[in-house]
Design an enzyme around this catalytic site. Structure first.
Site, PDB file in Angstrom:
ATOM      1  N   GLU A  31       0.866  -1.167   0.000  1.00 41.13           N
ATOM      2  CA  GLU A  31       0.000   0.000   0.000  1.00 41.13           C
ATOM      3  C   GLU A  31       0.909   1.226   0.000  1.00 41.13           C
ATOM      4  OE1 GLU A  31      -2.161   0.868   3.567  1.00 41.13           O
ATOM      5  OE2 GLU A  31      -3.537   2.213   2.535  1.00 41.13           O
ATOM      6  N   ARG A 258       6.785 -12.001   8.989  1.00 40.61           N
ATOM      7  CA  ARG A 258       7.404 -10.729   8.612  1.00 40.61           C
ATOM      8  C   ARG A 258       8.745 -10.594   9.331  1.00 40.61           C
ATOM      9  NH1 ARG A 258       5.152  -5.848   8.700  1.00 40.61           N
ATOM     10  NH2 ARG A 258       2.985  -6.448   8.534  1.00 40.61           N
ATOM     11  N   LYS A 268       5.333   1.031  10.672  1.00 40.70           N
ATOM     12  CA  LYS A 268       5.191   2.297   9.982  1.00 40.70           C
ATOM     13  C   LYS A 268       4.892   3.411  10.975  1.00 40.70           C
ATOM     14  CE  LYS A 268       3.921   1.190   5.763  1.00 40.70           C
ATOM     15  NZ  LYS A 268       3.002   0.720   4.717  1.00 40.70           N
TER      16      LYS A 268
END
Length: 766
Positions: A31, A258, A268
RNA sequence: UGGGGUAUCGCCAAGUGGUAAGGCAACUGGUUUUGGUCCAGUCAUUCGGGGGUUCGAGUCCCUCUACCCCAUCCA
């Protein structure tokens, strides 16, 4: 690619081999709502790497379904990152927004099938109706709307007749599903917001769960790799594709863990906090774990890719040691980077017996780097050395310059300290030294032995430079917030000196400053007038480690001997704390009676009787098997171990064999017609084909070999083939016994009677 | 707490019933005009705990424990 395959590659390989797909097509679908970090690098190397390894294709797709968080500049940063890492996507950059129209039609289709409805509950109501992880939710009253009404409402949603939040489109799945994701997930929401690409064309936007699987499908993706947190979403992924009855090639989703790394943060949100609060200079601050940060710091793309390949892929949540990354960059740069000299904390040295100047020839590369190239190195009476490289009162094991110990100036002469000059505060300001004219590098006839060679820079021709020494951003392995920031993560050295060639010749982009580390001119702030070097990574420094340890240990002993922890204390602690037995619910009255009967009448062990008494399905099967004359103990083991496994995935009715087959198998074991090992194979076959055990054994020729005369030659052969292991075994390596048994069994196709093999093997090995 | 996952060396990670791979880190020693590199060597009688099946279990069965994910109109 003769490497060991990770589980994702294993899946792809199998799918290709089985003909499920003709070609592998993957995608990297970020994204565009932030700068990519090293975690994205892992996803990139997985998706692009797998496509490359198997001769397939990989798409780059911006997952731009949420107009309020996404921006073109992020999309740009992502493209840059992928290219920088050395990958090229197949075709154009794709966007989920490219498919908005098609997605809309799929939604309409779902409505027409009665599988989706417009819900007009408020946001809070929707949350309330969803239930909790332990309580089922309940369906909205709007779920009963007719197809026509839903169609009409959905169309008007698109036309912009409603405000944000007035309606949503939901899939009609199951409000009481134990998987929260399946409780009528939202498919579309109204958002009157400007989209970075489609502008104001749309005011309804598809949700991730709806858009992702269909975008994968539209693009012909075969393997959709994502991170672990989407495991629960896989059910929707499949539901949508299945409900729409989309034909092959159909994509499937697989999840991997991850990337986490110690001494940094990866989310983030936390990264953004650092930027917004000014704790770092920006997304590309060289201490940031962003691609832009590493790039600016001087990391090579190869080192990042190598790192990603080295850490592997699995489903275990793990935290990779940042030392692994540091190794990757050192390993990459060691055979590439030219060696030059730089002095960070200059200490003046005047060589009293040297007059004039000369230019020495100095190779850029050490003997073990097969690259060529050299520069002229100016040398004169006044030079600078690293302050650390001189010690008036050296600690034990110090190899550098001292009043009594000469040292070599790298590529130049050996010098000796004659005098130490200090200012009024006692700080050393200058060393007066003398050199040995016959000790010139490469033509040394002096016979003087020195313990080390140190870097230096000629006073007259060296350049001033700013050097930025980076250390880990956080002081703790698992940082929680700004309070864990490492106050020394950036040390700026203004008065460093670099040799002429670094500025005037620029033999490469990245340098090794000898004995210090690898450095890279800061792409933003560096210029010839004001050179600025980022330290990419230091060299390994066993001296620093050693001296630090010594300092620590002397401190410790001085502070009085502390109790040493007993050997293995840690392990024992762990064992004790996690060894506790949990409570199991006791048997009820009826179960108790069955348990007792099995124990006394059938001679079952407690471990067998207990689960049979408890589990009705297993018990039914067991009792029925008994009717067919099987020995209770063998039958029980068969059911408890083999059948139980299958019952985890299938119901009793789905099994392709009945109690009589099990009884037959049990009897064959008890009669020693087959070994237990073979019995497991028979069982497997039986559950696949539904054939009777006897016919399987006959067809396969699996009868047990119990004749010593047949086995002995096999044993001899095995021992002959493995003489070194025979020796090892006779020397006391008991573990090898299992190896020999295995070999013999393998040679007989598993048919040899293992007990007999053991006996004969003991004899044979003496 | 219901569901979905995961546990193998200090950190990653192979391993699909038959001798516990490999990398990082660490530690010896050698080479070295970088206390770097390189080379040689050391580093898991044991796989989260407990039971069971088996001649043989990290791998199969039972059970317990710990950690992660899911109740955004985020992805």
């Amino acid at each position: 690619m003769e490497k060991k395959k990770d589980f994702l590659r294993a899946i792809v390989e199998e799918d290709l081999a089985s003909g499920k797909y003709e070609e592998v097509v993957t995608r990297f679908p970020p994204e565009p709502n932030g700068f990519p970090h090293i975690g994205h690098a892992k996803a990139i190397t997985i998706n692009f790497g797998i496509a490359r390894d198997f001769g397939g294709r990989c798409h780059l797709r911006m997952d731009d379904t949420n107009p309020v968080t996404e921006e073109e500049k992020y999309a740009k940063a992502i493209e840059d990152a992928v290219r920088w890492l050395g990958y090229e996507w197949d075709g154009p950059v794709r966007h989920t927004s490219d498919y908005f129209e098609r997605l809309y039609h799929y939604a309409v289709e779902l409505i027409q099938m009665g599988k989706a409805y417009v819900d007009s509950l408020s946001e809070e109501e929707i949350r309330e109706y969803r239930g909790t992880v332990t309580e089922p939710g309940r369906r909205s009253r709007y779920a009963e709307r007719s197809v026509e009404e839903n169609l009409d409402l959905f169309e008007r949603m698109r036309k912009g007749e409603f405000k944000d939040g007035e309606h949503v489109l939901r899939a009609k799945i199951d409000m009481s599903s134990p998987n929260m994701q399946l409780r009528d997930p939202l498919l579309y929401r109204i958002r009157h917001a400007r989209h970075m690409r489609t502008g104001d064309e749309w005011c309804i936007y598809p949700m991730y769960d709806f858009a992702h699987c269909l975008s994968d499908y539209i693009e012909g993706i075969t393997h959709s790799f994502c991170t672990l947190e989407f495991e629960n979403n896989r059910a929707i992924y499949d539901w949508i594709l299945d409900t729409l009855r989309l034909g092959p090639p159909r994509p499937y989703q697989y999840e991997f863990a991850r990337l986490n790394m110690n001494y940094t943060v990866m989310s983030k949100r936390k990264l953004k906090e650092l930027v917004d609060s000014g704790k770092v200079s920006g997304w590309d601050d060289p201490r940031m774990p962003t691609i832009a940060g590493y790039r600016r710091r001087g990391y090579t793309p190869e080192s990042i890719v190598n790192f990603c390949n080295a850490i592997g892929i699995s489903k275990a949540n793990s935290v990779v040691d940042v030392a692994q990354l540091e190794h990757a960059i050192r390993d990459d740069l060691n055979p590439k980077a030219p060696r030059v000299m730089c002095v960070l904390d200059p200490l003046k040295v005047v060589i009293e017996n040297y007059e004039g100047s000369e230019e020495l020839e100095a190779s850029y590369y050490p003997h073990d780097v097969p690259k060529e190239g050299f520069r002229k190195l100016p040398f004169s009476r006044e030079i600078y050395i690293e302050r650390e490289d001189f010690s008036e009162h050296p600690p034990k094991g110090y190899y550098r310059l001292t009043p009594d110990q000469p040292v070599r100036l790298r590529h130049a002469y050996i010098i000796r300290c004659k005098e130490v000059i200090k200012d009024e505060e006692g700080r050393i300001t200058e060393i007066r030294a003398e050199y040995y004219p016959d000790s010139k590098s490469g033509a040394d006839t002096s016979g003087i032995k020195v313990r080390s060679a140190i870097q230096w820079v000629d006073a007259a021709t060296g350049y001033r430079a700013e050097v930025r020494l980076y250390d880990r951003l956080f002081r703790v392995e698992n940082p929680q917030g700004p309070e864990d920031l490492n106050p020394d993560s950036l040390r700026i050295v203004q008065g460093a000196l670099v040799e002429r060639a670094v500025i005037e010749e620029k033999p490469d982009e990245r340098f090794q400053f000898e004995r210090q580390g690898y450095f890279y001119p800061d792409p933003v702030d560096s210029s010839d007038e004001h050179p600025v070097f980022n330290r990419i990574v230091s060299l390994k420094d066993s001296w620093a480690k050693k001296s630090k340890k010594e300092e620590k240990s002397t401190k410790e002993t001085a502070a009085k001997a502390t109790q040493p922890k007993p050997e293995g204390a840690k392990k024992e602690e762990r064992k004790e704390s996690s060894g506790g037995e949990g409570r199991v619910a006791p048997l009820d009255e009826a179960q108790r009676r069955i348990f007792d009967r099995y124990r006394k009448k059938l001679g079952l062990k407690e471990e067998q009787a207990n689960p049979l008494a408890r589990d009705e399905t297993l018990r039914t099967l067991f009792e029925a098997g008994l009717e067919h004359g099987a020995a209770p103990v063998t039958l029980a083991n068969l059911i408890l171990n083999e059948v139980a496994r299958e019952l985890k995935n299938f119901s009793l009715g789905e099994l392709r064999y009945g109690p009589e087959a099990l009884a037959e198998l049990a009897t064959m074991i008890d009669d020693e017609r087959i070994s237990v090992k073979i019995a497991k194979q028979v069982f497997e076959e039986m559950s696949k084909s539904g054939e009777s055990p006897a016919s399987i054994v006959e067809a396969k020729g699996w009868e047990q070999i119990s004749d010593p005369k047949a086995i002995r030659p096999v044993i001899e052969e095995v021992l002959e083939k493995n003489p070194e292991n025979v020796v090892k075994y006779r020397e006391g390596n008991q573990k090898l016994f299992g190896f020999f048994v295995g070999q013999v069994l393998k040679a007989t196709g598993g048919k040899a009677n293992p007990r007999l093999v053991n006996e004969l093997l003991i004899q044979a090995l003496g």
